[in-house]
Scaffold this motif. Structure first.
Motif, mmCIF file in Angstrom:
data_model
loop_
_atom_site.group_PDB
_atom_site.id
_atom_site.type_symbol
_atom_site.label_atom_id
_atom_site.label_comp_id
_atom_site.label_asym_id
_atom_site.label_seq_id
_atom_site.Cartn_x
_atom_site.Cartn_y
_atom_site.Cartn_z
ATOM 1 N N LEU A 94 32.691 29.623 48.922
ATOM 2 C CA LEU A 94 33.289 29.770 47.495
ATOM 3 C C LEU A 94 33.808 28.517 46.902
ATOM 4 O O LEU A 94 33.613 28.220 45.691
ATOM 5 N N ALA A 103 30.578 27.390 45.589
ATOM 6 C CA ALA A 103 30.220 28.017 44.323
ATOM 7 C C ALA A 103 31.240 27.619 43.063
ATOM 8 O O ALA A 103 30.669 27.760 42.028
ATOM 9 N N ILE A 110 34.208 28.746 42.808
ATOM 10 C CA ILE A 110 35.332 29.668 42.553
ATOM 11 C C ILE A 110 36.710 29.270 43.274
ATOM 12 O O ILE A 110 37.695 29.575 42.545
ATOM 13 N N TYR A 111 36.792 28.883 44.335
ATOM 14 C CA TYR A 111 37.803 27.958 44.705
ATOM 15 C C TYR A 111 37.685 26.600 44.589
ATOM 16 O O TYR A 111 36.843 26.108 44.945
ATOM 17 N N PRO A 167 31.957 27.165 37.931
ATOM 18 C CA PRO A 167 30.730 27.816 38.594
ATOM 19 C C PRO A 167 29.499 27.743 37.482
ATOM 20 O O PRO A 167 28.382 27.654 38.102
ATOM 21 N N LYS A 168 29.741 27.928 36.142
ATOM 22 C CA LYS A 168 28.616 28.091 35.231
ATOM 23 C C LYS A 168 28.079 26.598 35.194
ATOM 24 O O LYS A 168 26.880 26.813 34.608
ATOM 25 N N ILE A 207 23.810 27.555 40.187
ATOM 26 C CA ILE A 207 23.902 28.117 41.620
ATOM 27 C C ILE A 207 23.573 29.683 41.337
ATOM 28 O O ILE A 207 23.817 30.070 40.275
ATOM 29 N N MET A 266 24.079 33.446 43.430
ATOM 30 C CA MET A 266 24.751 34.111 44.670
ATOM 31 C C MET A 266 24.612 35.382 44.957
ATOM 32 O O MET A 266 24.395 36.176 43.823
ATOM 33 N N PHE A 298 25.935 38.774 47.005
ATOM 34 C CA PHE A 298 27.226 39.034 47.839
ATOM 35 C C PHE A 298 26.839 40.195 48.906
ATOM 36 O O PHE A 298 25.666 41.039 48.516
ATOM 37 N N GLN A 299 27.609 40.524 49.799
ATOM 38 C CA GLN A 299 27.582 41.581 50.542
ATOM 39 C C GLN A 299 27.556 42.893 50.078
ATOM 40 O O GLN A 299 26.960 43.689 50.178
ATOM 41 N N PRO A 320 22.231 36.528 33.585
ATOM 42 C CA PRO A 320 22.400 35.174 33.542
ATOM 43 C C PRO A 320 21.671 34.697 32.367
ATOM 44 O O PRO A 320 22.133 33.740 32.094
#
Ligand code: ATP
Ligand code: MG
Lengths: 326, 359
Positions: free
Chosen positions: B46, B49, B51-52, B71-72, B76, B78, B80-81, B98
């Motif tokens: 993250l 990415a 986010i953090y 992020p934008k 990238i 991504m 997710f699980q 996107p």
């Protein structure tokens, strides 16, 4: 209940003769009735009966003068009086304006903005801010409105005059008569916004974190995320707040009663009904006429609720239950 | 795109989730982050990415520091699980989202979404909502959504862990092939070592927020540089013994107990001279039944695993696990003769837990 789906019933049923079988069916239906009875009683007693009584009284000339004994049935006369009344349009227009402005700018607009802001700052700060915003709601109405009167009051007391006007050297005045409509919207809006704020904020916080992150990674700005991901997730609370607040604004008058008592053209429909029925200067309380005014509010409310539900496609929002029905 | 992580650190209040990770990823490389639950894999991902925000350290994309890029602006994609599909949007809208954000024309969105959907084998599902798809189909939509804007870096956070075993194996191959065909640099987070070993060009093993090793799968498996990696990588896990190393006439011997003396071949001689006890490791697949040269022991337990039987024996106080062909029909209490292939043995310092062979 569709007893065909229940296998244990099925087995018993097979062996029964036709008459007993019919009894069995009816029995099933009657069970349902008994289960629903308490709810039915409550709904009838507290929802339908008052409405019926309202419509009933609105068809009489009941007032202080007639008392509860000598009233007469006058049919739709009260409604004709309302239709011909010179103030009807004025009150109606004011009510529409008041409901629309308060709803759009505060109960929906401001509460959505606060909910969005407080869910995009650190959790604790957001929580604290929302808690503070709840204060007006838990303050007694009279005290809350008195504070607004202090804000608007004429020099040398008014807070507005003190902190804004005097230092800037502008003309001091009593702001309530100067902008009465603004004040009735503000007074109701600041309380009303906290309702939507809580519902919207909790709905926003329950959006899965992954979804919020995915949107950013997909390339959205915070504003685009609000538009494409957050707002669509708020359809249900938005419908609920819009419907509920429209109805409660239409029937709310206590803040206005304390603030202006209807002076300076702030007599909304509900306040008009209240004053006709319970507080006229002449001392003759026209219960029949007042309830007719209230009955019109009830009708408008029902119509609006139906329109909203259609418009928001309410059925689509109610999810299929995860557990299969019996 | 090249990715460099330098001293990357993330703290949540008093908790350090990621501690000074240094990593460089080559253009087009497929790197797996492997580690037990809670070790900081997702947190690292993250941060990459955007986010953090890193608490300390830097992230470079193609040499440019991107710490403060939202992020934008990172180019990238991504996966997710949880798939994280937008439940209120159709498959088409999910896929083209996107592009919508990039304000691309409607026609292009339609063409691209159809192309990606066909590529992912979900071309016929564009009108459905995510709730009307199976887990595997949702996974494909999520993958397609990550690919549609042709990102320079793909991030995967345990994308296959919600799928059944069969589908997982086939998706593993598909993702790997897609990644190679498109040549997109990828980071793939997983706690499934088979996934990491089969898919990745290089594997970063993380434990408690600290990078333990960063190398290719073969090295990781055959030349573990710490005891943790030796235990963590490989299935069934490596057998570990407390041994004393003795020197006799210029030759080294290890004694795992029961009076056994195992000759250590020259290729496996510890680099520095060790005195006292060390940890010796040997993988189950390097233990064989050998009626001529083996030492005597008894079968303690038999666990049928399908293709192999997992046999447990006792050597000294240690359980030894190894695999045999089920055709041998070994039963509990059978007498057998075992031989350790010492050419494949590992040695670790008891205190530092570092390898004595591959420092
Ligand atoms: N937002 C957060 N606030 C506080 N602590 C966090 C936060 N996110 C993660 N952590 C902590 O940081 C550590 C690493 O978490 P992370 O999610 O990166 O683990 P992970 O390796 O992805 O594990 P898993 O395989 O279970 O997904 C954990 O101890 C976790 O509790
Ligand atoms: Mg994780």
């Amino acid at each position: 209940m569709n007893e065909d789906n229940i296998s244990i019933y099925q087995e018993e049923k097979e062996g029964l003769d036709p008459i007993k079988r019919i009894r069995f069916r009816v029995q099933g239906k009657i069970d349902w009735f008994w289960f629903l009875l308490p709810a039915i009683v409550l709904i009838v007693a507290f929802f339908f009966l008052p409405i019926i009584i309202t419509f009933f009284i609105s068809g009489t000339n009941m007032s202080t003068a007639t008392g509860f004994q000598n009233w007469k049935w006058i049919g739709v006369k009260s409604y004709q009086r309302i239709a011909a009344h010179p103030d009807t349009l004025k009150h109606l227009w004011l009510t529409i304006k008041y409901v629309a402005f308060t709803l759009v700018f505060f109960n929906l607009g401001m509460s959505l903005v606060i909910a969005l802001l407080t869910t995009h700052i650190p959790r604790r700060a957001g929580f604290l801010f929302r808690a503070l915003w709840l204060l007006p709601r838990i303050t007694p109405v009279v005290i809350y409105v008195m504070m607004w009167r202090f804000i608007a009051a004429d020099a040398p007391y008014g807070i507005l005059n003190q902190i804004l006007i005097k230092p800037l050297g502008l003309q001091t005045q009593n702001w309530l008569p100067a902008a009465p409509f603004l004040f009735i919207v503000l007074v109701n809006g600041f309380i009303g916004a906290s309702f939507g704020m809580i519902l919207f904020a909790s709905a926003i916080e329950s959006i899965p974190k992954d979804l919020m992150m995915a949107s950013l990674v997909d390339g959205s700005s915070y504003w685009q995320r609000v538009r494409y991901v957050i707002i669509p997730h708020l359809r249900w609370p938005l419908l609920f707040v819009t419907t509920y607040q429209t109805l409660s604004l239409m029937t709310s008058f206590e803040q206005i009663l304390v603030l202006t008592d209807g002076a300076y053209n702030t007599e909304v429909w509900a306040l008009w009904a209240y004053q006709k029925a319970f507080s006229t200067y002449s001392g003759n309380l026209q219960w029949g006429f007042g309830t007719a005014l209230a009955a019109i509010l009830v009708l408008i409310g029902i119509i609006l609720a139906v329109v909203y539900m259609r418009y928001f496609k309410f059925e689509e929002l109610v999810q299929e239950p995860k557990i299969e029905t019996l | 795109m090249k990715v460099n992580l330098m001293n990357l650190t993330k703290k949540f209040g008093p908790v350090t989730a990621v501690e000074r990770i240094n990593l460089d990823i080559k253009d087009g490389e497929f790197v797996a982050f492997l580690g037990p639950s809670g070790c900081g894999k997702t947190t690292t991902l993250l941060m990459v990415a955007g986010i953090y925000k890193p608490s300390e350290g830097d992230i470079f994309f193609d040499g440019q520091q991107v710490n403060n890029f939202p992020p934008k602006d990172r180019d990238i994609g991504m996966v997710f699980q949880s798939y994280a599909l937008y439940p209120h949007m159709s498959v088409f809208q999910n896929l083209s989202y996107p592009l919508l954000l990039k304000k691309r024309p409607k026609d292009e969105m339609k063409i691209e979404a159809q192309r990606i959907a066909d590529m992912m084998g979900i071309g016929g599902l564009l009108k459905r909502k995510p709730g009307q798809l199976s887990g595997g189909q949702q996974q494909r939509v999520a993958l397609g959504r990550a690919l549609i804007k042709k990102p320079k870096l793909l991030l995967f956070d345990e994308p296959l862990s919600n799928l059944d075993a069969r589908l997982r194996i086939s998706m593993r191959g598909e993702i790997k092939k897609l990644q190679k065909d498109l040549g997109i640099t990828s980071i793939y987070v997983t706690h499934d070592q088979i996934e990491a070993l089969t898919m990745a060009d290089r594997i970063a093993v993380i434990k408690d927020g600290i990078l333990q090793a960063y190398t290719d799968p073969e090295n990781l498996h055959d030349r573990p540089n710490t005891l943790f990696i030796a235990e963590f990588i490989g299935n069934p896990p490596m057998n570990l013994f407390d041994v004393e190393i003795q020197s006799e006439g210029g030759k080294l011997f290890a004694n795992p107990g029961d009076g056994l003396k195992l000759a250590i071949p020259d290729s496996r001689k510890p680099k520095k001279t060790v005195k006292g006890r060390v940890r010796m490791g040997i993988r189950p697949q390097n233990i064989h039944i050998d009626s001529k040269e083996g030492f005597d022991t008894r079968v303690f337990l038999v666990e049928p695993m399908g293709r192999d039987d997992l046999i447990v024996c006792k050597v000294g106080n240690t359980d030894v696990h190894f695999l045999v062909d089920p055709i041998m029909r070994l039963k509990m209490e059978d007498s057998i003769k075992l031989k350790f292939d010492m050419e494949k043995s590992q040695f670790f310092d008891t205190e530092t837990e570092l390898s004595l062979l591959w420092g």
